[in-house]
Design an enzyme around this catalytic site. Structure first.
Site, PDB file in Angstrom:
ATOM      1  N   GLU A   1      -7.439  -1.890  -9.601  1.00 43.51           N
ATOM      2  CA  GLU A   1      -6.356  -1.138  -8.982  1.00 43.51           C
ATOM      3  C   GLU A   1      -5.134  -1.288  -9.878  1.00 43.51           C
ATOM      4  O   GLU A   1      -4.712  -2.403 -10.191  1.00 43.51           O
ATOM      5  CB  GLU A   1      -6.058  -1.646  -7.558  1.00 43.51           C
ATOM      6  CG  GLU A   1      -7.179  -1.289  -6.593  1.00 43.51           C
ATOM      7  CD  GLU A   1      -6.874  -1.600  -5.125  1.00 43.51           C
ATOM      8  OE1 GLU A   1      -6.003  -2.466  -4.866  1.00 43.51           O
ATOM      9  OE2 GLU A   1      -7.486  -0.970  -4.254  1.00 43.51           O
ATOM     10  N   GLU A  52      -1.497  -1.512 -10.496  1.00 38.89           N
ATOM     11  CA  GLU A  52      -0.325  -1.826  -9.677  1.00 38.89           C
ATOM     12  C   GLU A  52       0.767  -2.435 -10.555  1.00 38.89           C
ATOM     13  O   GLU A  52       0.516  -2.878 -11.671  1.00 38.89           O
ATOM     14  CB  GLU A  52      -0.696  -2.835  -8.566  1.00 38.89           C
ATOM     15  CG  GLU A  52      -1.868  -2.375  -7.713  1.00 38.89           C
ATOM     16  CD  GLU A  52      -2.042  -3.162  -6.424  1.00 38.89           C
ATOM     17  OE1 GLU A  52      -1.069  -3.809  -5.970  1.00 38.89           O
ATOM     18  OE2 GLU A  52      -3.163  -3.124  -5.876  1.00 38.89           O
ATOM     19  N   HIS A 111      -2.302   7.609  -3.286  1.00 43.10           N
ATOM     20  CA  HIS A 111      -3.440   6.698  -3.139  1.00 43.10           C
ATOM     21  C   HIS A 111      -3.880   6.613  -1.675  1.00 43.10           C
ATOM     22  O   HIS A 111      -5.071   6.722  -1.365  1.00 43.10           O
ATOM     23  CB  HIS A 111      -3.072   5.307  -3.658  1.00 43.10           C
ATOM     24  CG  HIS A 111      -4.120   4.266  -3.390  1.00 43.10           C
ATOM     25  ND1 HIS A 111      -5.364   4.296  -3.993  1.00 43.10           N
ATOM     26  CD2 HIS A 111      -4.121   3.184  -2.570  1.00 43.10           C
ATOM     27  CE1 HIS A 111      -6.082   3.265  -3.565  1.00 43.10           C
ATOM     28  NE2 HIS A 111      -5.352   2.583  -2.694  1.00 43.10           N
ATOM     29  N   TYR A 171       0.895  -1.172   0.000  1.00 42.77           N
ATOM     30  CA  TYR A 171       0.000   0.000   0.000  1.00 42.77           C
ATOM     31  C   TYR A 171       0.924   1.210   0.000  1.00 42.77           C
ATOM     32  O   TYR A 171       0.918   2.002   0.918  1.00 42.77           O
ATOM     33  CB  TYR A 171      -0.860  -0.081   1.274  1.00 42.77           C
ATOM     34  CG  TYR A 171      -2.027   0.864   1.397  1.00 42.77           C
ATOM     35  CD1 TYR A 171      -3.017   0.929   0.431  1.00 42.77           C
ATOM     36  CD2 TYR A 171      -2.168   1.670   2.525  1.00 42.77           C
ATOM     37  CE1 TYR A 171      -4.096   1.777   0.578  1.00 42.77           C
ATOM     38  CE2 TYR A 171      -3.247   2.515   2.682  1.00 42.77           C
ATOM     39  CZ  TYR A 171      -4.210   2.569   1.706  1.00 42.77           C
ATOM     40  OH  TYR A 171      -5.302   3.405   1.860  1.00 42.77           O
ATOM     41  N   TYR A 202     -13.629  -5.435   6.040  1.00 40.43           N
ATOM     42  CA  TYR A 202     -12.185  -5.301   6.264  1.00 40.43           C
ATOM     43  C   TYR A 202     -11.782  -5.026   7.718  1.00 40.43           C
ATOM     44  O   TYR A 202     -10.614  -5.177   8.067  1.00 40.43           O
ATOM     45  CB  TYR A 202     -11.596  -4.243   5.330  1.00 40.43           C
ATOM     46  CG  TYR A 202     -11.635  -2.820   5.811  1.00 40.43           C
ATOM     47  CD1 TYR A 202     -10.486  -2.217   6.351  1.00 40.43           C
ATOM     48  CD2 TYR A 202     -12.792  -2.062   5.730  1.00 40.43           C
ATOM     49  CE1 TYR A 202     -10.515  -0.897   6.769  1.00 40.43           C
ATOM     50  CE2 TYR A 202     -12.828  -0.755   6.163  1.00 40.43           C
ATOM     51  CZ  TYR A 202     -11.686  -0.177   6.674  1.00 40.43           C
ATOM     52  OH  TYR A 202     -11.720   1.113   7.108  1.00 40.43           O
ATOM     53  N   THR A 261      -2.002   0.224  -5.194  1.00 40.92           N
ATOM     54  CA  THR A 261      -2.490   1.135  -6.235  1.00 40.92           C
ATOM     55  C   THR A 261      -1.523   2.299  -6.432  1.00 40.92           C
ATOM     56  O   THR A 261      -1.095   2.921  -5.467  1.00 40.92           O
ATOM     57  CB  THR A 261      -3.874   1.680  -5.832  1.00 40.92           C
ATOM     58  OG1 THR A 261      -4.704   0.571  -5.510  1.00 40.92           O
ATOM     59  CG2 THR A 261      -4.497   2.484  -6.956  1.00 40.92           C
TER      60      THR A 261
HETATM   61 CA    CA Z   1      -4.280  -3.522  -3.989  1.00 43.87          CA
END
Ligand code: CA
Length: 414
Positions: A203, A205, A137, A132, A248, A353
């Site tokens: 996302e 990446e 982001h 992350y 989450y 991301t």
């Molecule tokens: Ca991700």
């Protein structure tokens, strides 16, 4: 400079101007044709050079490989030989493909046209971790869902935050992705409901693939990290925002993420990316000593995302760059192993991301449409807040002479 990266090198294979795979790239993948079983190959222009053919013909002798490494439907046996071996292999392939080399006599049999080939998952992914690591982001998400004044959580600038994801559902470009079902909670004051995700997102990446690391209990330092990174792919971390939002807390992403992630089929080696190194951001507050590093360790790679509806009129919804990362791959790998966690050959570690600082460079629809409040107009007059059934999401990465090709995936109905 790595010899195979010399910008003046040419190949006897004709490579069209602007093609992602000139002789300075030489990415590895797994391909098959109607008469060749799935096996390792290296991209050159619009062709693939068959490594099993080269190995059987004795062209790869003197390197640290066995013939069985090239008689495999994954790149794992090659990657498991380690960095020195794979770097020497790329250099050897570069030699064979040089414009002035006449060594390879059976050129027609060694080369396969990409248009005749099917690409497969390049590696069997052992463990998969998602970081992350883009500050823009993390700030955007923090602003949307928490406190705009304190968008970053207190740990964020002290460590590259990550979670362990699911390796089995990582698929190669071209594989359709089915809209997932799950628990959703559309209204805060109502109980959850079961149904198809309504907020399906991508996302943008990049992910790196590792060589075998050290033993359990030992760590890889930032100075050593590049010796354990084979190469990179573009990574689309499909995300069901509504499932994610409800599930989450407190343990992090689960079913909102693990239904699918898509990768580009060609693994571009870290060696090939060497000319595109740039410095990273000043890290303030200063990081702990185990996260310090020397030298340019970020990479300048232009990234873009296109949404292509079923009618074919696509729209680029994001232009970003891999250099926007706050934490680089060396820091991610050092942090991942600082507790003694062992890394195996074929593990995959994604960046998180990759958003840039301004609108137009955000790497997810969550940010681009700002939680659905700013719909994106499409060329056909429709609009997108998230991804619709039948849309194909295409991501591309390139810089200078080289590129990654693309990762694409069509969203199928639930
Ligand atoms: Ca991700």
């Amino acid at each position: 400079m790595i010899k195979a990266n010399n910008p003046n090198l040419k190949s006897w294979v004709n490579v069209p101007e602007g093609n992602d795979f000139p002789i300075q790239n030489l990415p590895f993948g797994i391909f098959s044709t109607s008469d060749r079983s799935a096996r390792p190959g290296v991209a050159i222009g619009e062709y693939i050079i068959d490594l099993q053919f080269l190995s059987d013909g004795g062209y790869l002798e003197g390197l640290s490989f066995e013939k069985s490494d090239f008689n495999s439907s994954t790149l794992n046996p090659i990657i498991n030989r380690g960095k020195a071996a794979t770097s020497a292999l790329r250099n050897r392939i570069s030699e064979l493909l040089r414009y002035d080399s006449t060594e390879l006599v059976q050129r027609d049999e060694a080369l396969v046209s990409m248009s005749d080939a099917t690409m497969h998952m390049p590696i069997e992914v052992g463990d998969y971790t998602d970081c992350y690591s883009s500050e823009d982001h993390a700030r955007n998400v923090g602003k949307m869902f928490r406190d705009p004044e304190n968008a970053l959580l207190p740990n964020w600038k002290h460590m590259p935050v990550a979670y362990h994801g699911r390796a089995s559902s990582i698929v190669v470009s071209g594989t359709p992705v089915k809209r997932p079902h799950g628990q959703l909670k559309p209204a805060d004051d109502q109980p959850p409901v079961y149904g198809p995700s309504r907020l399906l997102d991508f996302e943008l990446e990049m992910a790196f693939i590792t060589h075998p690391g050290k033993k359990l209990g030992e760590s890889i330092s930032t100075a050593e990290a590049e010796d354990y990174i084979f190469g990179m792919v573009i990574f689309n971390d499909w995300s069901a925002r509504d499932i994610q939002k409800w599930e989450y807390i407190p343990l992090g992403p689960f079913l909102g993420k693990n239904f699918a992630s898509s990768i580009s089929p060609w693994v571009v080696t870290l060696d090939a990316l060497d000319p595109y190194r740039v410095s990273g951001p000043v890290q303030d507050p200063a990081v702990l000593p185990y996260l310090e590093y020397d030298g340019d360790s970020h990479y300048d790679l232009d990234l873009e995302v296109e949404i292509v509806p079923p009618n074919g009129q696509g729209k680029i919804v994001c232009r970003s760059n891999f250099k926007h990362m706050y934490w680089n791959m060396r820091q991610q790998l050092a942090h991942h192993t600082v507790n003694g966690c062992n890394i195996r050959g074929g593990d995959m570690i994604a960046s998180g991301t990759i958003s840039g600082p301004e609108e137009g460079s955000f790497g997810s629809m969550l940010e681009i449409s700002w939680k659905g409040t700013k719909p994106v107009p499409m060329p056909d007059g429709t609009e997108r807040k998230f991804i619709q059934d039948g849309d194909t999401v295409v991501m591309r990465a390139s810089k200078g002479l080289i590129g990654f090709g693309e990762v694409s995936g069509e969203l199928k109905p639930a």
